[in-house]
Design a protein around this motif. Structure first.
Motif, short mmCIF file in Angstrom:
data_model
loop_
_atom_site.label_atom_id
_atom_site.label_comp_id
_atom_site.label_asym_id
_atom_site.label_seq_id
_atom_site.Cartn_x
_atom_site.Cartn_y
_atom_site.Cartn_z
N SER A 303 0.84 -1.19 0.00
CA SER A 303 0.00 0.00 0.00
C SER A 303 0.88 1.25 0.00
CB SER A 303 -0.89 0.00 1.24
OG SER A 303 -0.10 0.12 2.41
N PRO A 304 0.31 2.42 -0.33
CA PRO A 304 1.10 3.66 -0.27
C PRO A 304 1.69 3.92 1.12
CG PRO A 304 -0.93 4.02 -1.49
CD PRO A 304 -1.02 2.65 -0.92
N GLU A 305 0.97 3.53 2.18
CA GLU A 305 1.48 3.73 3.54
C GLU A 305 2.72 2.87 3.78
OE1 GLU A 305 1.98 4.84 7.49
OE2 GLU A 305 0.84 5.76 5.86
N ILE A 306 2.66 1.59 3.35
CA ILE A 306 3.83 0.72 3.51
C ILE A 306 4.97 1.21 2.65
CG2 ILE A 306 4.69 -1.63 3.23
CD1 ILE A 306 1.91 -2.65 3.82
N GLN A 307 4.66 1.68 1.43
CA GLN A 307 5.69 2.20 0.54
C GLN A 307 6.39 3.40 1.18
OE1 GLN A 307 6.40 0.77 -2.52
NE2 GLN A 307 8.20 2.10 -2.53
N ARG A 308 5.65 4.23 1.88
CA ARG A 308 6.26 5.38 2.55
C ARG A 308 7.20 4.92 3.66
NH1 ARG A 308 5.57 8.34 6.99
NH2 ARG A 308 3.85 7.04 7.70
N ARG A 309 6.80 3.86 4.37
CA ARG A 309 7.66 3.37 5.44
C ARG A 309 8.89 2.67 4.92
NH1 ARG A 309 2.65 1.30 7.88
NH2 ARG A 309 3.45 -0.84 7.67
N HIS A 310 8.90 2.29 3.64
CA HIS A 310 10.07 1.63 3.05
C HIS A 310 11.20 2.61 2.73
CE1 HIS A 310 7.87 -2.25 1.54
NE2 HIS A 310 8.00 -2.18 2.86
N GLU A 311 10.93 3.91 2.77
CA GLU A 311 11.94 4.89 2.40
C GLU A 311 13.12 4.84 3.38
OE1 GLU A 311 10.09 8.66 2.29
OE2 GLU A 311 8.67 8.14 0.69
N GLY A 312 14.32 4.67 2.84
CA GLY A 312 15.53 4.63 3.66
C GLY A 312 15.83 3.29 4.28
N ILE A 313 14.99 2.27 4.01
CA ILE A 313 15.20 0.94 4.58
C ILE A 313 16.03 0.09 3.60
CG2 ILE A 313 14.06 -1.14 5.45
CD1 ILE A 313 13.63 1.29 7.17
N PRO A 314 17.02 -0.66 4.07
CA PRO A 314 17.81 -1.52 3.17
C PRO A 314 16.93 -2.49 2.39
CG PRO A 314 18.87 -1.34 5.32
CD PRO A 314 17.55 -0.68 5.44
N LYS A 315 17.35 -2.78 1.17
CA LYS A 315 16.56 -3.64 0.28
C LYS A 315 16.38 -5.04 0.86
CE LYS A 315 16.18 -5.10 -4.56
NZ LYS A 315 15.89 -6.51 -4.23
N ALA A 316 17.38 -5.54 1.59
CA ALA A 316 17.29 -6.88 2.16
C ALA A 316 16.11 -6.99 3.13
CB ALA A 316 18.59 -7.23 2.87
N ILE A 317 15.86 -5.93 3.88
CA ILE A 317 14.74 -5.94 4.82
C ILE A 317 13.41 -5.85 4.08
CG2 ILE A 317 13.64 -4.67 6.70
CD1 ILE A 317 16.38 -3.88 7.67
N ILE A 318 13.36 -5.00 3.04
CA ILE A 318 12.13 -4.86 2.25
C ILE A 318 11.78 -6.19 1.58
CG2 ILE A 318 11.09 -3.69 0.29
CD1 ILE A 318 12.77 -1.24 0.99
N ASP A 319 12.78 -6.86 1.02
CA ASP A 319 12.54 -8.15 0.37
C ASP A 319 12.05 -9.19 1.38
OD1 ASP A 319 13.35 -7.03 -1.99
OD2 ASP A 319 15.38 -7.86 -1.92
N ARG A 320 12.63 -9.17 2.57
CA ARG A 320 12.21 -10.13 3.59
C ARG A 320 10.78 -9.85 4.04
NH1 ARG A 320 12.33 -15.02 4.54
NH2 ARG A 320 12.79 -15.77 6.64
N ALA A 321 10.42 -8.58 4.15
CA ALA A 321 9.06 -8.22 4.54
C ALA A 321 8.06 -8.66 3.47
CB ALA A 321 8.97 -6.72 4.78
N TRP A 322 8.46 -8.55 2.20
CA TRP A 322 7.57 -8.99 1.12
C TRP A 322 7.42 -10.51 1.13
CZ3 TRP A 322 3.75 -7.71 -1.71
CH2 TRP A 322 3.44 -8.41 -2.89
N ASP A 323 8.51 -11.23 1.38
CA ASP A 323 8.43 -12.70 1.50
C ASP A 323 7.47 -13.08 2.62
OD1 ASP A 323 10.29 -12.95 -0.51
OD2 ASP A 323 11.99 -13.21 0.84
N ALA A 324 7.53 -12.34 3.74
CA ALA A 324 6.63 -12.62 4.86
C ALA A 324 5.18 -12.39 4.45
CB ALA A 324 7.00 -11.74 6.05
N GLN A 325 4.93 -11.33 3.72
CA GLN A 325 3.56 -11.03 3.32
C GLN A 325 3.02 -12.10 2.37
OE1 GLN A 325 0.92 -7.33 1.47
NE2 GLN A 325 3.06 -7.02 1.97
N ILE A 326 3.82 -12.52 1.40
CA ILE A 326 3.39 -13.56 0.47
C ILE A 326 3.06 -14.85 1.22
CG2 ILE A 326 4.16 -15.07 -1.39
CD1 ILE A 326 3.51 -12.34 -2.40
N ARG A 327 3.95 -15.25 2.12
CA ARG A 327 3.76 -16.53 2.84
C ARG A 327 2.56 -16.47 3.79
NH1 ARG A 327 6.48 -21.12 4.59
NH2 ARG A 327 5.90 -21.79 6.69
N LEU A 328 2.42 -15.38 4.53
CA LEU A 328 1.37 -15.31 5.55
C LEU A 328 -0.01 -15.13 4.93
CD1 LEU A 328 3.20 -13.16 8.25
CD2 LEU A 328 2.93 -15.64 8.15
N CYS A 329 -0.10 -14.37 3.84
CA CYS A 329 -1.40 -14.25 3.15
C CYS A 329 -1.83 -15.60 2.58
CB CYS A 329 -1.31 -13.20 2.06
SG CYS A 329 -1.13 -11.50 2.65
#
Length: 376
Positions: A303-329
């Motif tokens: 969502s736009p809110e999550i995208q805003r929170r991704h600013e300045g976060i390392p890509k490795a953490i963003i990718d891990r968070a996306w993996d978590a979302q795919i698996r948990l959904c």
């Protein structure tokens, strides 16, 4: 006397007194007596214990007196443990409870290795946790004050026709309403004033938290956790304030057990029976975890809110968070397709979510998310 033997000491701690029992090695447990709680009393106790053996192990139950005694004994060089009261072994049918018996029981359990230690935060982490808990308490008080006002209006037949969610329209309607009776109007105004006071308190504490979290050592983990779906500033702060150092858990299953989201079990012989979750550990952290897990009922998306929170976060953490979302959904959809109740499915998702929280918080601390970015 064998000065080389280990001395096991049990302390039954109260506000004004401490009952002390001890045993040297495998010897009989003896009662040392009752002492005060002042610094001088603790110093005299330490001298007496040092004269009984080289290695002194001390234990007392976690309680309202906090960890000040633990730190005092640690400064004296003693091996001290704060144990979980709910996990102290208890004999079936035991009906007599006294300070003396409690101290003796602690000595025997410590010597047998049957006690479970609780995590003792350092002074800075405890101070930040106190601030976070004050914020939570203020929000609970605000919720109760609003409920009291709703109950007051309902008892007098006053109903708001639209959605009473304390949005702008609802607040405007409350501020403009008045009673014909002077006494009822006074009571109504006091209810409204309580809400305004609690709201101002929440805003002050929230501002203090946002300023303080930047200088907290777990600030990188706070930013990293907000990259996940359903984990906003409130959840990240509350979870880490109660959790403490994520590295104290060597495996995510340990965090799941600490949060009380693992299944209970009563197995015997060849039969294995699992029941509802244990609900042990920290109830507030578990509440935050369950609330976050509800967001995974919907399809995975950023969502736009999550995208805003991704600013300045390392890509490795963003990718891990996306993996978590795919698996948990996907996990929630599978459980729902099997006919599982929504609450059961969400708790199962929450259990796996805690594993991702463990992983991402440790990853964020190792990558050291920049401290210059303000909390979301």
């Amino acid at each position: 006397m064998e000065h080389d033997s280990t001395v096991y000491v049990g302390l039954d701690v109260h506000k004004d007194s401490i009952t002390v029992a001890y045993a040297i090695g495998a010897g009989e447990v003896e009662l040392l007596g009752k002492i005060g709680t002042t610094q001088a009393d603790i110093d005299r106790l330490c001298k007496r214990l040092q004269s009984k053996g080289r290695h002194v192990r001390i234990v007392y139950e976690a309680g309202p007196c906090g960890y000040g005694l633990y730190r005092q004994l640690g400064e004296k060089g003693f091996d001290c443990m704060v144990c979980a009261p709910s996990l102290i072994p208890k004999k079936p049918g035991e009906r007599v409870k006294t300070d003396r018996r409690d101290a003796i029981k602690l000595v025997r359990s410590l010597r047998a290795g049957d006690l479970s230690a609780v995590h003792v935060p350092d002074i800075e982490d405890e101070a930040f946790r106190d601030l976070a808990r004050a914020w939570v308490t203020a929000k609970d008080d605000l919720k109760q004050a609003r409920q009291r006002l709703k109950s007051f209006l309902l008892s007098h037949g006053v109903r708001y026709t639209a959605r009473a969610d304390w949005g702008p329209a609802h607040r405007r309607w409350v501020s403009q309403y008045s009673f014909a009776s002077e006494w009822q109007q006074l009571a109504f105004e006091e209810h409204r004033r309580t809400i305004e006071d609690r709201l101002a308190q929440c805003e002050r504490l929230a501002a203090a938290l946002r300023d303080a979290v930047v200088n907290w050592r777990f600030y990188p983990a706070v930013l990293g956790l907000q990259a996940m779906r359903g984990v906003q500033f409130v959840t990240a702060i509350g979870m880490l304030a109660e959790l403490g150092d994520p590295s104290r858990f060597e495996h995510p299953r340990q965090l799941m057990a600490w949060l009380g989201v693992t299944p209970s079990e009563h197995s015997s012989g060849g039969k294995r029976r699992q029941g509802s979750i244990t609900k042990t550990g920290n109830s507030y952290a578990r509440k935050l975890l369950i609330e976050s897990a509800w967001s995974y009922r919907h399809p995975a998306r950023v969502s736009p809110e999550i995208q805003r929170r991704h600013e300045g976060i390392p890509k490795a953490i963003i990718d891990r968070a996306w993996d978590a979302q795919i698996r948990l959904c996907r996990r929630y959809r599978k459980l729902a397709a099997r006919g599982r109740h929504a609450n059961v499915a969400v708790v199962a998702v929450a259990r796996e979510l805690s594993g991702f929280i463990w992983d991402i918080s440790r990853l964020a601390m190792s990558l050291a998310v920049p401290h210059s970015r303000q909390a979301a």
